[in-house]
Write a protein that holds these residues in place. Structure first.
Motif, PDB file in Angstrom:
ATOM      1  N   ARG A 230       0.970  -1.068   0.025  1.00 43.23           N
ATOM      2  CA  ARG A 230       0.084   0.119  -0.059  1.00 43.23           C
ATOM      3  C   ARG A 230       0.862   1.202   0.058  1.00 43.23           C
ATOM      4  NH1 ARG A 230      -2.988   4.074   1.903  1.00 43.23           N
ATOM      5  NH2 ARG A 230      -5.184   3.912   2.020  1.00 43.23           N
ATOM      6  N   VAL A 231       0.441   2.269  -0.750  1.00 38.77           N
ATOM      7  CA  VAL A 231       1.259   3.530  -0.626  1.00 38.77           C
ATOM      8  C   VAL A 231       0.445   4.534  -0.270  1.00 38.77           C
ATOM      9  CG1 VAL A 231       2.649   2.639  -2.610  1.00 38.77           C
ATOM     10  CG2 VAL A 231       0.549   3.823  -3.123  1.00 38.77           C
ATOM     11  N   PRO A 232       0.860   5.686   0.001  1.00 38.09           N
ATOM     12  CA  PRO A 232       0.260   7.012   0.679  1.00 38.09           C
ATOM     13  C   PRO A 232      -1.004   7.438  -0.379  1.00 38.09           C
ATOM     14  CG  PRO A 232       2.387   7.479   0.602  1.00 38.09           C
ATOM     15  CD  PRO A 232       2.388   6.069  -0.008  1.00 38.09           C
ATOM     16  N   ASP A 233      -2.180   7.583   0.309  1.00 39.22           N
ATOM     17  CA  ASP A 233      -3.180   8.109  -0.518  1.00 39.22           C
ATOM     18  C   ASP A 233      -2.927   9.123  -1.443  1.00 39.22           C
ATOM     19  OD1 ASP A 233      -5.392   6.236   0.269  1.00 39.22           O
ATOM     20  OD2 ASP A 233      -5.566   7.099   2.164  1.00 39.22           O
ATOM     21  N   LYS A 261       8.234  13.127   1.327  1.00 39.57           N
ATOM     22  CA  LYS A 261       7.125  12.913   0.254  1.00 39.57           C
ATOM     23  C   LYS A 261       5.958  12.937   0.991  1.00 39.57           C
ATOM     24  CE  LYS A 261       9.479   9.926  -3.394  1.00 39.57           C
ATOM     25  NZ  LYS A 261       9.378   8.645  -4.038  1.00 39.57           N
ATOM     26  N   CYS A 262       5.639  12.294   2.261  1.00 37.68           N
ATOM     27  CA  CYS A 262       4.620  12.389   2.986  1.00 37.68           C
ATOM     28  C   CYS A 262       4.065  13.968   3.250  1.00 37.68           C
ATOM     29  CB  CYS A 262       4.377  11.556   4.084  1.00 37.68           C
ATOM     30  SG  CYS A 262       4.499   9.733   3.903  1.00 37.68           S
ATOM     31  N   MET A 263       5.173  14.574   3.724  1.00 43.03           N
ATOM     32  CA  MET A 263       5.058  15.939   4.330  1.00 43.03           C
ATOM     33  C   MET A 263       4.599  16.760   2.854  1.00 43.03           C
ATOM     34  SD  MET A 263       5.204  15.798   7.123  1.00 43.03           S
ATOM     35  CE  MET A 263       5.335  17.293   8.209  1.00 43.03           C
ATOM     36  N   THR A 366       7.310  -0.598  -5.593  1.00 44.55           N
ATOM     37  CA  THR A 366       6.372   0.239  -4.968  1.00 44.55           C
ATOM     38  C   THR A 366       6.855   1.940  -4.738  1.00 44.55           C
ATOM     39  OG1 THR A 366       7.134  -0.553  -2.611  1.00 44.55           O
ATOM     40  CG2 THR A 366       5.107  -1.554  -3.485  1.00 44.55           C
ATOM     41  N   PRO A 367       7.201   2.306  -5.839  1.00 45.91           N
ATOM     42  CA  PRO A 367       8.063   3.581  -5.920  1.00 45.91           C
ATOM     43  C   PRO A 367       7.359   4.873  -5.039  1.00 45.91           C
ATOM     44  CG  PRO A 367       7.122   3.318  -7.855  1.00 45.91           C
ATOM     45  CD  PRO A 367       6.830   2.149  -7.187  1.00 45.91           C
ATOM     46  N   HIS A 368       5.982   4.569  -4.802  1.00 46.92           N
ATOM     47  CA  HIS A 368       5.213   5.697  -4.097  1.00 46.92           C
ATOM     48  C   HIS A 368       5.236   5.507  -2.580  1.00 46.92           C
ATOM     49  CE1 HIS A 368       3.492   6.032  -8.230  1.00 46.92           C
ATOM     50  NE2 HIS A 368       3.459   7.354  -7.853  1.00 46.92           N
ATOM     51  N   ASN A 369       5.906   4.562  -2.278  1.00 45.21           N
ATOM     52  CA  ASN A 369       6.119   4.222  -0.826  1.00 45.21           C
ATOM     53  C   ASN A 369       7.378   4.520  -0.175  1.00 45.21           C
ATOM     54  OD1 ASN A 369       6.406   3.277   2.199  1.00 45.21           O
ATOM     55  ND2 ASN A 369       4.588   2.104   1.790  1.00 45.21           N
ATOM     56  N   PRO A 370       7.574   5.829   0.485  1.00 46.41           N
ATOM     57  CA  PRO A 370       9.023   6.345   0.797  1.00 46.41           C
ATOM     58  C   PRO A 370       9.698   5.715   1.939  1.00 46.41           C
ATOM     59  CG  PRO A 370       7.577   7.869   1.448  1.00 46.41           C
ATOM     60  CD  PRO A 370       6.572   6.940   0.972  1.00 46.41           C
TER      61      PRO A 370
END
Length: 486
Positions: A230-233, A261-263, A366-370
């Protein structure tokens, strides 16, 4: 020591020596002055003597530490154990008042000052981490789940008709239970599989809003930090949807402060759409004991409403722990930790990929999960239903903590809601897998030891599988010989 006492000291000790000592103390006081004037985390970390002097100065401002204090109320800061008093630096009164966790206490000027400074320093760090337009935040002495509940309860008064919360699925119990505890009905949005990644199904989110009616929805409850695959929404798109339908948006940013990335997602979501509050854990982002969280947002009045919703006073321990930590690190120390975490993520990713290739597995893309990575366990899953979970047990007994082994088809019921494929964030994820994360504070040694022990465990399984295959082949051969003889 004030000027009058310094002057008297010069009668007892050589004046030059006393003045030199006063200058030494002055260096400490200048640091305190800068903190009080600016309310920002110092660039360079303080030494322990400065921090302890500061905390002592705060403590003697509280009534329980007044010389000759006579307390006749039910809450006078009395502590039976000297060890407990020292553990808390004699800051016993806690923070807030009965009607507001951010309010100043008449009996505890020092503890109140601690509370205000902690919130100010944390706000500075959140901006440094990437959410530049945040306007307000406060530390709450509850972990992330209960802090999310507090946000939902505050929204209840704004949206009395609402009974649903739109929730893109993430298989983590506390964020799910935070909605149940607040008395709302979660509307679970299954994730869309894109390659190896599980991503937000925006069409389904909007379809549910139309079906249920925007006025009946309390908020959208999204997530940034999460376990791969799972990656950030898709926060920007969700924020736009929330703005278009005038629906509040609460973000579970549990361990996202450590990820640029999340911030960035939160900052962008607030820029293009609507984010009312985002909640993050103290222990996961600042390496302090469990028990605190930060509620932050872009509308100061709404964040104040949340703080006033907290009933009664609160423990000052989480605020004290994180303030001590940030004063020790300074912004330069915290930025160094963030940089090291990123470097270790790249290292963990490359080394785990090599290990996966050696065992005929693969590192999921899963490149979108940092923060989190996942490695397939298809060969184990084909060997035995029990083998996957057994690997998790083997790693745990070898003192590998934090790695999650996720089998296919696990079913679990949480508060009368049944989740198929629980822990994998999807009903039918294509394979079993193992999670590992590069979180703040991780060292190269941690990665190397983990990979060495994982490699050894997987080799054990391969050896056992080979032996079992040989035994089966011999058994089959014997059976065939017996049939020929017959």
């Amino acid at each position: 020591m004030n000027a009058e006492n310094q002057s008297r000291s010069e009668r007892l000790v050589t004046a030059a020596y006393v003045r030199q000592g006063a200058q030494g103390r002055r260096a400490h006081e200048l640091r305190l002055r800068a903190l009080l004037e600016q309310g920002k985390c110092p660039e360079d970390g303080w030494d322990e003597s400065t921090i302890e002097l500061f905390l002592h100065e705060l403590a003697i401002m509280d009534s329980n530490n007044f010389l000759g204090n006579c307390g006749v109320g039910e809450r006078e800061g009395r502590v039976a154990s000297g060890l407990v008093a020292r553990r808390h630096y004699r800051l016993i009164h806690g923070i807030g008042r009965s009607g507001d966790i951010s309010a100043v206490q008449p009996k505890a000027a020092g503890s109140s000052l601690l509370n205000k400074l902690t919130n100010s320093v944390i706000l500075d760090i959140i901006k440094l981490a990437g959410v530049q337009t945040v306007t307000s935040c406060f530390v709450v002495p509850m972990a992330t789940g209960m802090s999310l509940t507090l946000c939902f309860l505050t929204l209840r008064h704004k949206r009395p008709k609402a009974k649903y919360i739109i929730w893109p699925r993430i298989d983590q119990k506390s964020c799910f239970k935070s909605m149940i505890t607040a008395g709302f009905e979660p509307v679970v949005i299954e994730n869309a599989l894109e390659g190896d990644e599980l991503r937000t199904d925006l069409k389904e989110v909007e379809a549910k809003i139309k079906a249920l009616g925007a006025e009946n929805i309390l908020c959208v409850h999204s997530t940034t930090s999460c376990f791969a695959p799972r990656v950030p929404d898709r926060l920007e798109e969700l924020a736009v949807i929330c703005a278009n339908y005038d629906i509040p948006h609460i973000v579970n940013n549990a361990y996202g402060v450590q990820s640029s990335k999340c911030m960035h997602l939160i900052q962008q979501g607030a820029r293009v759409g609507r984010i009312d509050a985002f909640v993050q854990s103290l222990d996961k982002n600042f390496m302090v004991p469990v028990g605190g969280a930060i509620i932050a947002g872009f509308n100061e009045s709404f964040i104040q409403e949340i703080s006033k919703m907290y009933p009664g006073r609160a423990s000052a321990s989480p605020s004290l722990d994180v303030l001590i930590t940030l004063l020790s690190l300074g912004t330069s120390g915290y930025k160094k930790l963030l940089k090291e975490r990123k470097e270790m993520f790249s290292y963990l990713s490359s080394e785990l990929k090599k290990l996966a290739d050696n065992h005929n597995e693969r590192l999921l893309d899963t490149p979108h999960n940092p923060i989190s990575l996942a490695m397939s366990l298809k060969t184990l899953d084909e060997t035995s239903d029990v083998a996957v979970t057994q690997l998790g047990s083997m790693l745990f007994t070898r003192q590998v903590s934090g790695a999650r082994v996720v089998p296919c088809g696990s079913v679990q019921t949480v508060n009368n809601y049944t989740f198929k494929g629980f822990m994998s964030h999807a009903n039918d994820y294509p394979c079993a897998y193992l999670n590992a994360a590069s979180a703040i504070g991780i060292k190269k040694q941690d990665v190397d030891v983990f990979l060495k022990r994982l490699d050894k465990c997987l080799k054990t399984f391969r050896k056992e599988a080979k032996q079992e295959k040989s035994i089966n082949e011999i058994s089959d051969a014997n059976t065939a010989t017996e049939q020929l003889e017959d």
